[in-house]
Design a protein around this motif. Structure first.
Motif, PDB file in Angstrom:
ATOM      1  N   SER A   1      48.382 -69.950  32.539  1.00 59.59           N
ATOM      2  CA  SER A   1      49.228 -69.743  30.963  1.00 59.59           C
ATOM      3  C   SER A   1      48.515 -70.517  30.043  1.00 59.59           C
ATOM      4  O   SER A   1      47.379 -71.158  30.069  1.00 59.59           O
TER       5      SER A   1
ATOM      6  N   SER B   1      62.447 -71.328  38.205  1.00 59.34           N
ATOM      7  CA  SER B   1      61.607 -72.831  37.816  1.00 59.34           C
ATOM      8  C   SER B   1      60.105 -72.912  38.495  1.00 59.34           C
ATOM      9  O   SER B   1      59.517 -72.168  39.520  1.00 59.34           O
ATOM     10  N   ILE B   2      59.137 -73.158  37.768  1.00 62.50           N
ATOM     11  CA  ILE B   2      57.956 -73.104  37.741  1.00 62.50           C
ATOM     12  C   ILE B   2      57.192 -74.356  37.314  1.00 62.50           C
ATOM     13  O   ILE B   2      57.803 -75.364  36.152  1.00 62.50           O
ATOM     14  N   ALA B   3      56.231 -74.817  37.436  1.00 65.19           N
ATOM     15  CA  ALA B   3      55.686 -76.004  37.475  1.00 65.19           C
ATOM     16  C   ALA B   3      53.953 -75.820  38.030  1.00 65.19           C
ATOM     17  O   ALA B   3      54.180 -75.845  39.237  1.00 65.19           O
ATOM     18  N   PHE B   4      53.315 -76.405  37.660  1.00 61.19           N
ATOM     19  CA  PHE B   4      51.844 -76.640  37.541  1.00 61.19           C
ATOM     20  C   PHE B   4      50.884 -76.928  36.847  1.00 61.19           C
ATOM     21  O   PHE B   4      51.714 -76.651  34.857  1.00 61.19           O
TER      22      PHE B   4
ATOM     23  N   GLY C   1      49.971 -78.657  31.372  1.00 61.46           N
ATOM     24  CA  GLY C   1      50.988 -78.299  32.494  1.00 61.46           C
ATOM     25  C   GLY C   1      52.301 -77.537  31.230  1.00 61.46           C
ATOM     26  O   GLY C   1      52.728 -77.751  31.053  1.00 61.46           O
ATOM     27  N   VAL C   2      52.820 -76.879  32.929  1.00 66.66           N
ATOM     28  CA  VAL C   2      54.600 -75.923  32.766  1.00 66.66           C
ATOM     29  C   VAL C   2      54.781 -76.667  33.387  1.00 66.66           C
ATOM     30  O   VAL C   2      54.985 -76.467  34.714  1.00 66.66           O
ATOM     31  N   GLU C   3      56.358 -77.471  33.012  1.00 68.09           N
ATOM     32  CA  GLU C   3      57.271 -77.261  33.831  1.00 68.09           C
ATOM     33  C   GLU C   3      58.851 -76.491  33.458  1.00 68.09           C
ATOM     34  O   GLU C   3      58.902 -77.168  32.052  1.00 68.09           O
ATOM     35  N   ILE C   4      58.815 -75.472  33.701  1.00 64.55           N
ATOM     36  CA  ILE C   4      60.568 -75.069  33.535  1.00 64.55           C
ATOM     37  C   ILE C   4      61.079 -74.705  34.618  1.00 64.55           C
ATOM     38  O   ILE C   4      60.908 -74.682  35.494  1.00 64.55           O
ATOM     39  N   LYS C   5      62.544 -75.173  33.897  1.00 60.56           N
ATOM     40  CA  LYS C   5      63.613 -75.484  34.947  1.00 60.56           C
ATOM     41  C   LYS C   5      64.023 -74.627  35.040  1.00 60.56           C
ATOM     42  O   LYS C   5      65.312 -74.326  33.319  1.00 60.56           O
TER      43      LYS C   5
ATOM     44  N   GLN D   1      51.057 -74.909  42.788  1.00 59.86           N
ATOM     45  CA  GLN D   1      52.063 -74.319  41.779  1.00 59.86           C
ATOM     46  C   GLN D   1      53.255 -74.436  43.204  1.00 59.86           C
ATOM     47  O   GLN D   1      53.485 -74.329  43.446  1.00 59.86           O
ATOM     48  N   THR D   2      54.211 -74.868  41.747  1.00 61.70           N
ATOM     49  CA  THR D   2      55.354 -74.587  42.458  1.00 61.70           C
ATOM     50  C   THR D   2      56.598 -73.580  42.058  1.00 61.70           C
ATOM     51  O   THR D   2      56.780 -74.322  40.619  1.00 61.70           O
TER      52      THR D   2
END
Length: 553
Positions: free
Chosen positions: A117, A282-285, A123-127, A98-99
């Motif tokens: 989630s 900012s979340i990405a996984f 997947g999740v990509e939040i900026k 996860q970033t």
């Protein structure tokens, strides 16, 4: 507000209830088979069962074992002859890679933060999502409390304190004082953030108000996370990302924003509060969703005379399963939690079945529900309560077993959330027959009443209890053993060391089974319909009354 019992309730709880007869020769509690009880615990928690996670081979073995055991005892499958009630479930697995950056701080998965989630979204990509501290994340009109007042949470991520204001200021009269309310539970906090339209919700972990260390969060919230399959509207409204952050890392984040988590926490306990951090996330996984049915095991011992009226025994058969990413032992065997409780309802079922075969059946029916998915949020019991095999308005009471007493006999008997319903009077009287005193739990701030399967039924107004064990060993030898075993079991809750031990002293657990047995025996024949006391959360759903019906008589 503290829940005050009315005078009639205090009379009932003082073991002078007039509706329960004295123990007759036909009501003697049987001698439970300790060897069989031990074998059930040992088998269900063996490595072969791989930690009994829902929708795994461990579940298949568990369902087969329980179905055969109930059938051998003489019970019948409650679901049109089958012992299995399908529970539609979905497993969400968030990537371990996860970033995550909150403000300017990178977060390390497991060490600092655990996110997931519960959406079939790949997947999740939040900026650059704004971060907002929302105190305890509570909207409770009856307490004149709204941490979301004036907020538009769309596109934002809520940072939320664990527990409720009563824990921080127990003498303030806020909420239920030191005893946790449902508003303090993590499940409520995610639900409320979703209702507020938040993009995400992250709870700030703190060991004391949470009542468990970070290791429990790490072990329980990583890997596959089961949930019920929800309708589209409910699913779509859920936050896109949810999870936990350590208190230490949260403090660092607040410091970087020029704020003090400690100061804001103090404010949040005194009055509703929300503060924008002026920082973003900012979340990405990657995220995977897999659908499969899990199953409750539902077995009935029909009554004679009022067989349509049900008394339920519940215990969750599931545990955490396997974690192949761990070094060394990878199996969460779940011997205490909750192979022991499952073995307990099996033993109670066998004893009642034996009594029925000897010509002494109860008038009301007994149904034993071994539930799935409790560790993932009471999933099996929630599903049963919403889709009951037997109507809830014909369900008299629920007795729940979750982790039995492995520390020897006690002179007291703990009723979790004591003071809620007339059903407790049966436990008070049965415990008194063992020369034991019924008491409340020592740590009501842990929210025990809301953390096990009985709560799913309480929410519908069915009187439900969660009880057993105690704090006062009966003698010095037992006290010495308890201290030694407590040391051995330290840190084993939701950990791989929760394994069966042959030197467990189960004499106290067997006495607890006797309390439940005697309570159900009396209620199974006398026609009473217990209710909830005035001033409790569930009174309006099924109120306590001094007049008892006599349908079963």
């Amino acid at each position: 507000m503290r829940f005050a019992l009315p005078t009639c309730a205090l009379v009932l709880l003082s073991a002078c209830s007039q509706h329960a007869p004295q123990l007759s020769s036909e009501e003697q509690v049987p001698a439970f088979n300790e060897a069989r009880f031990r074998l059930d615990i040992q088998t269900l928690s063996s490595d072969k069962f791989e930690g009994r996670a829902p929708t795994t081979q461990g579940e298949a073995l568990t369902l087969d074992y329980l179905s055969k055991a109930f059938a051998a005892a003489g019970l019948v499958g409650a679901n049109d002859g089958s012992f299995l009630q399908p529970v539609p479930m979905v497993s969400y697995t968030a990537s371990e890679s996860q970033t995550v950056t909150l403000g300017d701080l990178p977060m390390h998965y497991r060490q600092d933060i655990v996110l997931g989630s519960r959406h079939d979204n790949q997947g999740v990509e939040i900026k650059d999502a704004p971060l907002v501290f929302v105190g305890y994340g509570i909207k409770a009109p009856e307490y004149h409390w709204d941490d979301y007042q004036g907020l538009d949470m769309k596109g934002k991520i809520a940072l939320i304190l664990v527990n409720d204001p009563g824990f921080a200021l127990p003498e303030s009269g806020k909420f239920n004082g030191k005893a946790m309310t449902y508003y303090g539970r993590w499940s409520y906090k995610f639900e409320e953030a979703s209702r507020q339209g938040a993009l995400g919700a992250i709870i700030i972990h703190d060991t004391k108000p949470a009542s468990y260390p970070w290791s429990v969060v790490e072990n329980s919230w990583t890997g596959a996370q089961q949930d019920l399959v929800l309708d589209k509207a409910t699913q779509d409204s859920r936050v896109q990302v949810e999870g936990w952050i350590t208190k230490e890392k949260a403090s660092e984040l607040f410091d970087s924003a020029g704020l003090s988590l400690a100061t804001l926490s103090d404010r949040a306990a005194s009055s509703p509060v929300n503060v924008a951090l002026q920082k973003s996330a900012s979340i990405a996984f990657a995220n995977k969703a897999e659908y499969a049915d899990s199953y409750n095991v539902v077995a009935t011992l029909p009554g004679q005379g009022a067989s349509d009226e049900q008394i339920l025994f519940t215990a969750h058969w599931d545990h955490i399963g396997l974690d192949t990413s761990k070094q060394g032992d990878q199996i969460y065997n779940g011997a205490l939690d909750n192979a022991s409780g499952t073995a307990g309802i099996l033993e109670i079922a066998r004893q009642f079945a034996t009594q029925a075969k000897q010509g002494k059946p109860l008038k009301r029916s007994l149904t034993f529900v071994a539930t799935t998915g409790e560790e993932q949020g009471l999933l099996g019991s929630r599903y049963y309560a919403a889709n009951p095999v037997y109507p809830l308005d014909k369900t008299v009471a629920v007795f729940n077993l979750d982790s039995t007493n492995i520390y020897g006999r006690t002179s007291d008997y703990t009723i979790v959330g004591k003071g809620k319903s007339q059903l407790e009077t049966y436990l008070v009287e049965a415990a008194s027959g063992q020369q034991r005193t019924a008491v409340s739990e020592t740590r009501p701030e842990s929210g025990g009443f809301f953390r096990s399967d009985h709560f799913s039924f309480a929410k519908y107004g069915v009187p439900a209890v969660f009880a057993g064990g105690g704090n006062n060993p009966v003698d010095d030898a037992t006290a010495k053993y308890k201290a030694e075993m407590k040391a051995q079991m330290k840190g084993c809750y939701h950990n791989v060391c929760d394994e069966y031990r042959a030197d467990w002293d189960l004499s106290g657990a067997l006495e607890d089974l006797g309390v439940y047995y005697q309570a159900a025996q009396r209620l199974g024949n006398n026609g009473d319909w217990p209710g909830y006391y005035a001033g409790t959360e569930f009174h309006q759903l099924r109120p306590a009354t001094t007049k008892e019906t006599t349908t079963a008589e």
